[in-house]
Structure formats: C-alpha cells, structure tokens
Design a protein around this motif. Structure first.
Motif, mmCIF file in Angstrom:
data_model
loop_
_atom_site.group_PDB
_atom_site.id
_atom_site.type_symbol
_atom_site.label_atom_id
_atom_site.label_comp_id
_atom_site.label_asym_id
_atom_site.label_seq_id
_atom_site.Cartn_x
_atom_site.Cartn_y
_atom_site.Cartn_z
ATOM 1 N N HIS A 48 35.397 41.372 33.583
ATOM 2 C CA HIS A 48 36.254 42.321 34.283
ATOM 3 C C HIS A 48 37.062 41.638 35.381
ATOM 4 C CE1 HIS A 48 35.414 46.359 32.750
ATOM 5 N NE2 HIS A 48 34.146 46.014 32.593
ATOM 6 N N LEU A 49 36.399 40.795 36.145
ATOM 7 C CA LEU A 49 37.089 40.147 37.264
ATOM 8 C C LEU A 49 38.101 39.116 36.784
ATOM 9 C CD1 LEU A 49 34.160 39.798 39.819
ATOM 10 C CD2 LEU A 49 36.043 41.454 39.822
ATOM 11 N N GLU A 50 37.816 38.461 35.688
ATOM 12 C CA GLU A 50 38.796 37.522 35.124
ATOM 13 C C GLU A 50 40.038 38.269 34.649
ATOM 14 O OE1 GLU A 50 36.537 35.443 32.184
ATOM 15 O OE2 GLU A 50 35.658 34.032 33.630
ATOM 16 N N ARG A 51 39.827 39.458 34.077
ATOM 17 C CA ARG A 51 40.984 40.268 33.678
ATOM 18 C C ARG A 51 41.749 40.753 34.897
ATOM 19 N NH1 ARG A 51 40.096 45.541 29.988
ATOM 20 N NH2 ARG A 51 39.208 46.295 31.952
ATOM 21 N N LEU A 52 41.032 41.115 35.965
ATOM 22 C CA LEU A 52 41.686 41.497 37.214
ATOM 23 C C LEU A 52 42.592 40.379 37.712
ATOM 24 C CD1 LEU A 52 41.699 43.644 39.641
ATOM 25 C CD2 LEU A 52 40.085 42.078 40.721
ATOM 26 N N GLN A 53 42.078 39.164 37.664
ATOM 27 C CA GLN A 53 42.857 38.006 38.106
ATOM 28 C C GLN A 53 44.094 37.807 37.232
ATOM 29 O OE1 GLN A 53 41.030 34.001 37.734
ATOM 30 N NE2 GLN A 53 41.565 33.756 39.889
ATOM 31 N N THR A 54 43.930 37.966 35.923
ATOM 32 C CA THR A 54 45.061 37.841 35.004
ATOM 33 C C THR A 54 46.126 38.887 35.313
ATOM 34 O OG1 THR A 54 43.685 36.948 33.227
ATOM 35 C CG2 THR A 54 45.765 37.958 32.571
ATOM 36 N N SER A 55 45.701 40.120 35.554
ATOM 37 C CA SER A 55 46.640 41.197 35.881
ATOM 38 C C SER A 55 47.356 40.904 37.195
ATOM 39 C CB SER A 55 45.903 42.529 35.979
ATOM 40 O OG SER A 55 45.361 42.919 34.738
ATOM 41 N N ALA A 58 49.964 38.297 36.805
ATOM 42 C CA ALA A 58 51.106 38.786 36.030
ATOM 43 C C ALA A 58 52.094 39.557 36.901
ATOM 44 C CB ALA A 58 50.624 39.663 34.880
ATOM 45 N N ILE A 59 51.614 40.204 37.973
ATOM 46 C CA ILE A 59 52.527 40.927 38.871
ATOM 47 C C ILE A 59 52.773 40.147 40.168
ATOM 48 C CG2 ILE A 59 51.802 43.150 37.903
ATOM 49 C CD1 ILE A 59 50.388 43.693 40.621
ATOM 50 N N LYS A 60 52.420 38.870 40.159
ATOM 51 C CA LYS A 60 52.650 37.975 41.308
ATOM 52 C C LYS A 60 51.929 38.466 42.563
ATOM 53 C CE LYS A 60 57.181 36.666 39.485
ATOM 54 N NZ LYS A 60 58.638 36.547 39.764
ATOM 55 N N LEU A 61 50.734 38.966 42.366
ATOM 56 C CA LEU A 61 49.906 39.444 43.471
ATOM 57 C C LEU A 61 48.803 38.420 43.727
ATOM 58 C CD1 LEU A 61 48.981 41.671 45.446
ATOM 59 C CD2 LEU A 61 47.710 42.696 43.556
ATOM 60 N N LYS A 62 48.778 37.845 44.907
ATOM 61 C CA LYS A 62 47.794 36.823 45.236
ATOM 62 C C LYS A 62 46.541 37.470 45.814
ATOM 63 C CE LYS A 62 47.168 32.407 47.601
ATOM 64 N NZ LYS A 62 47.798 31.373 48.490
ATOM 65 N N LEU A 63 45.438 37.353 45.084
ATOM 66 C CA LEU A 63 44.176 37.915 45.560
ATOM 67 C C LEU A 63 43.711 37.181 46.810
ATOM 68 C CD1 LEU A 63 42.321 38.294 42.133
ATOM 69 C CD2 LEU A 63 43.630 40.025 43.381
ATOM 70 N N ASP A 64 43.088 37.914 47.721
ATOM 71 C CA ASP A 64 42.652 37.300 48.979
ATOM 72 C C ASP A 64 41.182 36.905 48.965
ATOM 73 O OD1 ASP A 64 41.574 39.813 49.033
ATOM 74 O OD2 ASP A 64 42.084 40.226 51.122
ATOM 75 N N ASN A 141 54.514 45.770 29.074
ATOM 76 C CA ASN A 141 53.453 44.856 29.512
ATOM 77 C C ASN A 141 52.126 45.584 29.729
ATOM 78 O OD1 ASN A 141 55.028 42.422 29.603
ATOM 79 N ND2 ASN A 141 56.056 43.283 31.389
ATOM 80 N N CYS A 142 51.642 46.224 28.674
ATOM 81 C CA CYS A 142 50.410 47.008 28.779
ATOM 82 C C CYS A 142 49.158 46.144 28.896
ATOM 83 C CB CYS A 142 50.280 47.928 27.577
ATOM 84 S SG CYS A 142 51.641 49.108 27.431
ATOM 85 N N TYR A 143 49.296 44.831 28.710
ATOM 86 C CA TYR A 143 48.152 43.936 28.905
ATOM 87 C C TYR A 143 47.778 43.839 30.372
ATOM 88 C CZ TYR A 143 51.029 40.123 30.781
ATOM 89 O OH TYR A 143 51.849 39.343 31.565
ATOM 90 N N ILE A 144 48.678 44.232 31.257
ATOM 91 C CA ILE A 144 48.403 44.254 32.692
ATOM 92 C C ILE A 144 47.719 45.575 33.023
ATOM 93 C CG2 ILE A 144 49.406 44.195 35.006
ATOM 94 C CD1 ILE A 144 51.828 42.743 33.756
ATOM 95 N N LYS A 145 46.560 45.495 33.659
ATOM 96 C CA LYS A 145 45.855 46.718 34.043
ATOM 97 C C LYS A 145 46.392 47.159 35.406
ATOM 98 C CE LYS A 145 41.214 48.713 33.624
ATOM 99 N NZ LYS A 145 41.546 49.600 32.493
ATOM 100 N N SER A 146 47.595 47.721 35.362
ATOM 101 C CA SER A 146 48.274 48.115 36.590
ATOM 102 C C SER A 146 47.981 49.563 36.932
ATOM 103 C CB SER A 146 49.789 47.914 36.442
ATOM 104 O OG SER A 146 50.364 49.004 35.754
ATOM 105 N N LEU A 147 48.424 49.977 38.119
ATOM 106 C CA LEU A 147 48.195 51.346 38.574
ATOM 107 C C LEU A 147 49.159 52.330 37.939
ATOM 108 C CD1 LEU A 147 47.674 50.714 42.405
ATOM 109 C CD2 LEU A 147 45.973 50.719 40.571
ATOM 110 N N ASN A 148 50.142 51.835 37.187
ATOM 111 C CA ASN A 148 51.184 52.695 36.623
ATOM 112 C C ASN A 148 50.719 53.299 35.306
ATOM 113 O OD1 ASN A 148 53.708 52.085 38.437
ATOM 114 N ND2 ASN A 148 52.690 50.131 38.067
ATOM 115 N N LEU A 149 50.104 54.470 35.387
ATOM 116 C CA LEU A 149 49.444 55.070 34.230
ATOM 117 C C LEU A 149 50.025 56.425 33.826
ATOM 118 C CD1 LEU A 149 45.727 54.236 35.101
ATOM 119 C CD2 LEU A 149 47.145 53.143 33.376
ATOM 120 N N LEU A 150 51.202 56.782 34.329
ATOM 121 C CA LEU A 150 51.732 58.111 34.044
ATOM 122 C C LEU A 150 51.895 58.380 32.541
ATOM 123 C CD1 LEU A 150 52.629 60.774 35.203
ATOM 124 C CD2 LEU A 150 54.920 59.818 35.532
#
Length: 279
Positions: A48-55, A58-64, A141-150
């Motif tokens: 799960h966390l590896e997928r989080l990192q991949t997502s 993909a959106i250029k978000l640097k985890l802290d 880009n549905c491979y990204i588990k983003s918050l955009n779920l409408l």
C-alpha cells in the motif's frame, strides 16, 4: 474507538481540523490509501505504501516521511485506537495555501483515520451481488490513487440507484475496472483480468489474488475483454480492500453462469482468508 490524525497529532473525529485553504479540499490535490487491518495487523502494508509513493511521484508531490515512518505512524494509530479489525485511511495533500493553481512552497499535509472495518453482510458474499455496466468517464491516469473520485462516485451511485452493488466501467468497448474495484472473469476454467495500464488502478487485493492463483496452479490471463465477454463468462468477481473477493452473479439484469457464486471465486476467497491468517 475511531480516531483521527492531523499533521503530528491524534484528534477526535469530531474536532474541526481542516483549514479552508487546504488544497485537498479545494483542488483534490493529493493522494490516499485505504488499508485493511486484521487482528491488529495491517494487511500488505508495504505494498500500500509503495503505491502511495508511486501516486505521489506521479503528481509531483514530495512526501515528507519515509515509508518506514508511515509504517510506524499507522501502527501507532492502530494501537491507540485499540481496534482489532479496522480500516486505516491515509491521505497526503500538497498542503495549506491561498488558492492558486501553481504549487505552493508549503509543507504537505497528512491526515489519517482509523475506524472499525466495514463488514460486508454475509448474505452478499454467500449469494453474490449484482452490477451494471457504466461508461468509464474518468481521466486518463487512473493508476494514480488521487482524491479526484467524482466520476467513480457518480458511477457507484448510479449502480446503487439501480439496485446494484458495483458499476463495471467500460472505455472504448473494453472493461477497465469497477468504480472501486478490479474485475475478473472466468471462462472454461481460465481467469481473465484487465492488464495494468494508466487506465486502471493496480489493486493491492488484485495483487494478492494473482499470487494465490499462481500458488494454486490456476491459469490467469491479463488481457482486455468486452461487455459481451463478461456476459458470456462462467463467473465474474471483483476485488478490493474492503470487498476482498466478491462474486458478481448478474450484470445489467443478465445472469452470469449459474447465477450463483462460482467455484473459482469461492476457492480464491477461502485461500485469501488463509493468506490473511498466515500473514
């Protein structure tokens, strides 16, 4: 008890904690994971966390935090909740800043909840559920588990309004996945599922089922299939973190196979439960 976590502190779920300028709230600018916990142990947490990192990448978000730090945070939250079987929802956004499309120079925001696991009614698993076909109206880009779920929400709601459990999404005449699940069909003893691409999410339960299929010596083919293939199949089942492995017995009102949960889906579910117990 259910608990929440916001940027370094644990909070009561009723406490107002999200600022109005939170980018997750204003733009859906973030990613998330839902992790099932069995007997106080998060299932396939690293995956799960590896997928989080991949997502996030993909959106250029640097985890802290490192994945190891997230692991410890999740385990601490589970311990504080005192829940045995629960669902962990972890969300990372680009942070809090005055509304602007460009990325702000601020710290990311991390929120999390731990709640009792959603237990699927026994009769649904025993008897199977119904589904509908629905146009896949999501972005590319549905491979990204983003918050955009409408689009997912609208498809799921449409299924619900038609008395069904899930919407099976179709793009360019081929099935992609469910509104919140991956889709498998069985024909003449062979299991088929849509191959990974940008158009579907790499499901963690999908990954677990693939492993079980290999261990059991069953045949899995990852290739595209159509609505007609679904309707002519012997079995249909979906996989997800919260539904686990769930048989679909009718689609758009048409019976699948015998109209009852099939042998392969039933066997895979039993083996999935064994995998949970072993891990």
């Amino acid at each position: 008890m259910s608990i929440g976590y916001v940027n370094g502190r644990f909070v009561d779920l009723n406490e107002p904690v999200i600022p109005i300028d939170e980018r997750g709230h204003q733009f859906g600018d973030g990613v998330y994971e839902v992790i099932r916990v069995y007997n106080k142990k998060p299932f396939m947490l690293r995956e799960h966390l590896e997928r989080l990192q991949t997502s996030a990448e993909a959106i250029k978000l640097k985890l802290d935090q490192t994945l190891e730090q997230y692991e410890q945070l999740i385990k601490e939250a589970i311990e504080k909740s005192a829940l045995t079987d629960c669902d962990v929802y972890l969300q990372i956004t680009r942070g809090v800043a005055v509304r602007n499309h460009l990325f702000p120079d601020v710290s990311v925001s991390t929120t999390m909840t731990v709640r009792p696991a959603k237990q699927l009614p026994h009769h649904l698993r025993e008897n199977g559920v119904s589904a509908i076909f629905h146009d896949d109206e999501r972005w590319a880009n549905c491979y990204i588990k983003s918050l955009n779920l409408l689009p997912n929400i609208l498809a799921k709601q449409t299924a619900h309004e038609k008395g069904s459990y899930e919407a099976i999404l179709v793009r360019d005449e081929y099935v992609t996945e469910g509104s919140s699940s991956n889709v498998f069909i069985v024909k003449n003893g062979t299991i088929y599922t849509t191959p990974l691409s940008k158009h579907i999410l790499s499901g963690i339960t999908r990954m677990a089922v693939k492993s079980i299929i290999e261990t059991e010596g069953l045949t899995l083919v990852e290739e595209k299939f159509t609505k007609e293939d679904v309707l002519e199949s012997d079995e249909v089942f979906i996989t997800s973190t919260t539904s686990e492995i769930l048989p679909i017995v009718t689609v758009d009102g048409q019976k699948i196979g015998t109209g009852k949960p099939g042998e392969i889906a039933t066997t895979l579910y039993q083996k999935f439960q064994e995998k949970i117990a072993n891990e």
